[in-house]
Write a protein that holds these residues in place. Structure first.
Motif, short mmCIF file in Angstrom:
data_model
loop_
_atom_site.label_atom_id
_atom_site.label_comp_id
_atom_site.label_asym_id
_atom_site.label_seq_id
_atom_site.Cartn_x
_atom_site.Cartn_y
_atom_site.Cartn_z
N ALA A 205 45.87 30.32 43.37
CA ALA A 205 46.02 29.95 44.78
C ALA A 205 44.77 30.37 45.56
CB ALA A 205 47.26 30.65 45.36
N ILE A 206 44.19 31.52 45.19
CA ILE A 206 42.97 31.98 45.89
C ILE A 206 41.81 31.01 45.62
CG2 ILE A 206 41.22 33.81 45.93
CD1 ILE A 206 43.53 35.81 45.46
N VAL A 207 41.66 30.60 44.35
CA VAL A 207 40.57 29.67 44.01
C VAL A 207 40.74 28.37 44.81
CG1 VAL A 207 39.50 28.32 42.16
CG2 VAL A 207 40.25 30.64 41.70
N ALA A 208 41.98 27.85 44.83
CA ALA A 208 42.23 26.57 45.53
C ALA A 208 41.96 26.73 47.03
CB ALA A 208 43.66 26.11 45.28
N GLU A 210 40.02 28.83 48.50
CA GLU A 210 38.59 29.02 48.76
C GLU A 210 37.86 27.67 48.80
OE1 GLU A 210 37.16 32.69 47.90
OE2 GLU A 210 35.34 32.04 46.93
N PHE A 211 38.25 26.77 47.91
CA PHE A 211 37.66 25.44 47.90
C PHE A 211 37.98 24.72 49.21
CE2 PHE A 211 36.72 25.68 43.37
CZ PHE A 211 35.51 25.02 43.36
N LYS A 212 39.25 24.85 49.63
CA LYS A 212 39.69 24.18 50.85
C LYS A 212 38.92 24.72 52.06
CE LYS A 212 43.74 24.34 53.04
NZ LYS A 212 45.06 24.92 52.95
N LEU A 213 38.84 26.04 52.15
CA LEU A 213 38.17 26.64 53.31
C LEU A 213 36.67 26.34 53.32
CD1 LEU A 213 39.86 30.17 53.42
CD2 LEU A 213 40.12 28.35 55.10
N GLY A 214 36.10 26.19 52.12
CA GLY A 214 34.64 26.00 52.03
C GLY A 214 34.18 24.59 52.33
N ILE A 215 35.12 23.61 52.37
CA ILE A 215 34.71 22.22 52.60
C ILE A 215 34.22 22.06 54.04
CG2 ILE A 215 35.57 19.83 52.77
CD1 ILE A 215 37.55 20.54 50.57
N PRO A 216 33.02 21.48 54.26
CA PRO A 216 32.55 21.27 55.63
C PRO A 216 33.53 20.38 56.40
CG PRO A 216 30.81 20.77 54.04
CD PRO A 216 32.08 20.96 53.26
N GLN A 217 33.87 20.80 57.62
CA GLN A 217 34.89 20.09 58.39
C GLN A 217 34.28 19.00 59.28
OE1 GLN A 217 38.41 21.08 58.08
NE2 GLN A 217 37.40 21.89 56.28
N GLY A 218 33.74 17.95 58.66
CA GLY A 218 33.28 16.80 59.42
C GLY A 218 32.00 17.06 60.20
N LEU A 219 31.84 16.23 61.22
CA LEU A 219 30.59 16.16 61.98
C LEU A 219 30.12 17.49 62.54
CD1 LEU A 219 28.90 13.70 62.71
CD2 LEU A 219 30.10 13.61 64.89
N VAL A 220 31.05 18.23 63.15
CA VAL A 220 30.64 19.43 63.89
C VAL A 220 29.96 20.47 62.99
CG1 VAL A 220 32.31 19.22 65.75
CG2 VAL A 220 32.95 20.42 63.68
N TRP A 293 33.71 37.02 41.43
CA TRP A 293 34.24 35.73 41.89
C TRP A 293 33.23 34.60 41.75
CZ3 TRP A 293 39.07 34.09 42.67
CH2 TRP A 293 40.06 35.09 42.65
N ASN A 294 31.94 34.92 41.86
CA ASN A 294 30.91 33.90 41.60
C ASN A 294 31.09 33.32 40.21
OD1 ASN A 294 27.89 35.31 43.14
ND2 ASN A 294 29.58 34.20 44.02
N MET A 295 31.34 34.21 39.25
CA MET A 295 31.45 33.76 37.86
C MET A 295 32.67 32.85 37.70
SD MET A 295 28.88 35.03 36.68
CE MET A 295 27.73 36.13 37.46
N MET A 300 34.30 27.98 36.05
CA MET A 300 35.60 27.48 35.62
C MET A 300 35.58 25.96 35.36
SD MET A 300 39.15 28.92 36.80
CE MET A 300 39.80 28.03 38.16
N ASP A 301 35.08 25.19 36.30
CA ASP A 301 35.17 23.73 36.16
C ASP A 301 34.03 23.12 35.36
OD1 ASP A 301 37.44 23.73 37.61
OD2 ASP A 301 36.47 23.26 39.52
N THR A 302 32.83 23.73 35.49
CA THR A 302 31.63 23.10 34.92
C THR A 302 31.77 22.78 33.42
OG1 THR A 302 30.83 25.37 35.02
CG2 THR A 302 29.82 23.82 36.53
N VAL A 303 32.30 23.75 32.68
CA VAL A 303 32.40 23.55 31.23
C VAL A 303 33.44 22.46 30.92
CG1 VAL A 303 33.19 24.66 29.10
CG2 VAL A 303 31.62 25.86 30.61
#
Ligand code: HEM
Length: 503
Positions: A205-208, A210-220, A293-295, A300-303
């Motif tokens: 849930a934390i990984v998911a 973090e992805f959600k929060l990190g997505i740029p929120q549009g134009l602003v 957490w960087n690791m 996780m997904d790249t491989v």
């Protein structure tokens, strides 16, 4: 009314001069016409690497693209990639941290989002010496081999239970998840039956989130003087997220400390390596947690993405699949599974892995770098603070470098060896220079092992009624290049039954 018109005219004039300023002062690379305020934001297609590759045919191999108020420079040939990643490597080794990333990375106190400087050099050294040294990579080999064997056992069970196709991503995702959590935290959150425990669910849930929060929120997000808008009311979500993540990480770290104090033995996992060497390297708690957490997020997904694309290519190209299987049968035989050490004797399999990383680099624009000084690339000015990306996806498909660039032909690497570890600027799935992926060797080992095991144990074909040409080979746009439609294929066991029993 007159005053109003006067103010509007002044604003328009200021915007005009603001937009023109960089052009008057510098010789910037050419690029599409940027609109006031938004720049080229609305012109950039979601599939960025493809969009930039198309634009490079119009504007040339070095381009300016304005994303709101940020100047992005994208280079798309190997000569310019060398200038970015070798000649001007140090001056272009900062990272661009959008506000969300700055909060999540605690201002770049980790590795991935740290600017180049004393902190970065120290942490990167820790990575090289403590986490990805050949000794540590070898010590953690049993984890990789066990996880890949578990994947084969699970596919075998499912393939004999039903004659239907399976969604490969599910199995690859499990290997990636279990391998990385064991490597980093020394924990397997998933039981043998595939059930994830409470801590594992929390972790996911934390990984998911973090992805959600990190997505740029549009134009602003992209317009410097509008960025504050996004932050109205958002702070709470970030505070909660960080508290949750730090809480879980601290609990795991405490478990490790207690265990090693009780047994007197320091284990090989990243968390143990960092905790036991903390004083020597002068690492803060935030840096240790950031690194761990960087690791997870980088590894996780790249491989899994690389192996999924490779398997799609192998189903589309049965000739290549059979040639790799013939090599595996000849070198390993039919009575045991492959180990990582077998890779040395499997040149064709190694070329299959390379070819997959050439055609489908999981991070097609790498991670953007940022200029910490004014430099010149290809004769153009790159002002300080410019975000610089290398389109490794486009370079790997450049017909002036590669013969039949769009064809999946591992033989090309048998005919002429091309380094994949950052020394040859024609092939850069892991980047190059100071910021090259620190897990390059470990990732190559794991990708090759996964492919070898999958090919040795099973024959792979499209589902009944689907022709191989019908497999959806389009990618889902984003920072990492997933297959848009998860690959669905049929495994048919090809080794004697007792080999799977042993698995
Ligand atoms: C096929 C697998 C992988 C590929 C293709 C890949 C590729 C990359 C690329 C292109 C970069 C950015 C380089 C740059 O900014 O110039 C990167 C950075 C990084 N990767 Fe990987 N990676 C893979 C797997 C992993 C794994 C398994 C881990 C960890 C266990 C990992 C950890 C990192 C870290 C920590 C960085 C940041 C390095 C820095 O900023 O100094 N990667 N990777």
């Amino acid at each position: 009314m007159e005053l109003f018109l006067f103010i509007i005219s002044i604003i328009i004039f200021i915007l005009f001069v603001y937009r023109l300023y960089p052009w008057l002062r510098y010789r910037l690379p050419p690029g599409p016409y940027p609109w006031p305020i938004i720049g080229n934001l609305l012109d950039v297609k979601p599939d960025r690497c493809r969009c930039f590759a198309e634009w490079s045919k119009i504007y040339g191999p070095i381009m300016s693209v304005w994303i709101g108020s940020s100047l992005n420079v994208i280079v798309s040939n190997s000569e310019l990639a060398k200038q970015v990643l070798k000649d001007c490597d140090q001056q272009l080794a900062n990272r661009h941290r959008p506000k969300a990333v700055a909060i999540i990375s605690k201002g770049g106190t980790d590795l991935v989002w740290a600017d180049y400087g004393a902190h970065y050099v120290k942490v990167r050294r820790v990575c090289t010496l403590e986490l990805f040294s050949p000794k540590r990579t070898e010590a953690l080999r049993p984890i990789r081999e066990e996880e890949v064997r578990a994947m084969i056992a699970s596919i075998f069970k499912d393939s004999t239970n039903s004659s239907n196709s399976l969604v490969l991503r599910k199995y690859l995702g499990s290997v990636a998840f279990n391998n990385i959590t064991r490597l980093v935290f020394g924990k397997r959150f998933e039981s043998e039956e595939g059930v994830v425990d409470g801590q594992g669910l929390e972790f996911r849930a934390i990984v998911a989130n973090e992805f959600k929060l990190g997505i740029p929120q549009g134009l602003v997000e992209h317009i410097s003087w509008l960025r504050w808008i996004r932050w109205l009311g958002d702070d709470e979500a970030f505070t909660k997220h960080l508290a949750h993540k730090d809480g879980l990480t601290r609990a795991i770290m405490e478990e490790h400390k207690a265990k090693s104090m009780k047994s007197g033995v320091v284990k090989q996992h990243f968390v143990d390596a960092l905790l036991s060497r903390r004083e020597i390297h002068g690492l803060s708690e935030d840096t240790i947690m950031g690194l761990l957490w960087n690791m997870i997020t980088a590894g996780m997904d790249t491989v899994a993405i690389t192996v999924e694309w490779a398997m799609a290519e192998l189903v589309m190209n049965p000739r290549v699949q059979h040639k790799a299987q013939e090599e595996l049968d000849r070198v390993i035989g039919l009575n045991r599974g492959m180990n990582e050490s077998d890779t040395l004797n499997l040149p064709y399999l190694r070329s299959v892995a390379k070819e997959a990383l050439r055609l489908h680099p999981p991070t097609p624009l790498m991670l953007p770098h940022k200029a910490n000084a004014h430099v010149k690339i290809g004769g153009f000015d790159i002002p300080r603070e410019t975000i610089v990306s290398v389109n490794v996806w486009a370079i790997a498909r450049d017909s002036s470098i590669w013969e039949d660039p769009l064809e999946f032909k591992p033989e090309r690497f048998l005919q002429r060896d091309v380094d994949i570890g950052g020394h040859d600027f024609r092939l850069l799935p892991f980047g190059a220079g100071r910021r090259i992926c620190p897990a390059t060797q470990l990732s190559i080992n794991l990708v090759t092992l996964m492919l070898g095991q999958l090919l040795h144990h099973f024959e792979w074909t499209p589902p009944l009624g689907v022709r191989s040409e019908e497999i959806d080979m389009t990618d889902s746009p984003g920072l990492v290049n997933y297959m848009r439609t998860p690959l669905q294929i049929v495994p048919t066991p090809r080794l004697p039954a007792q080999v799977y029993e042993r698995v």
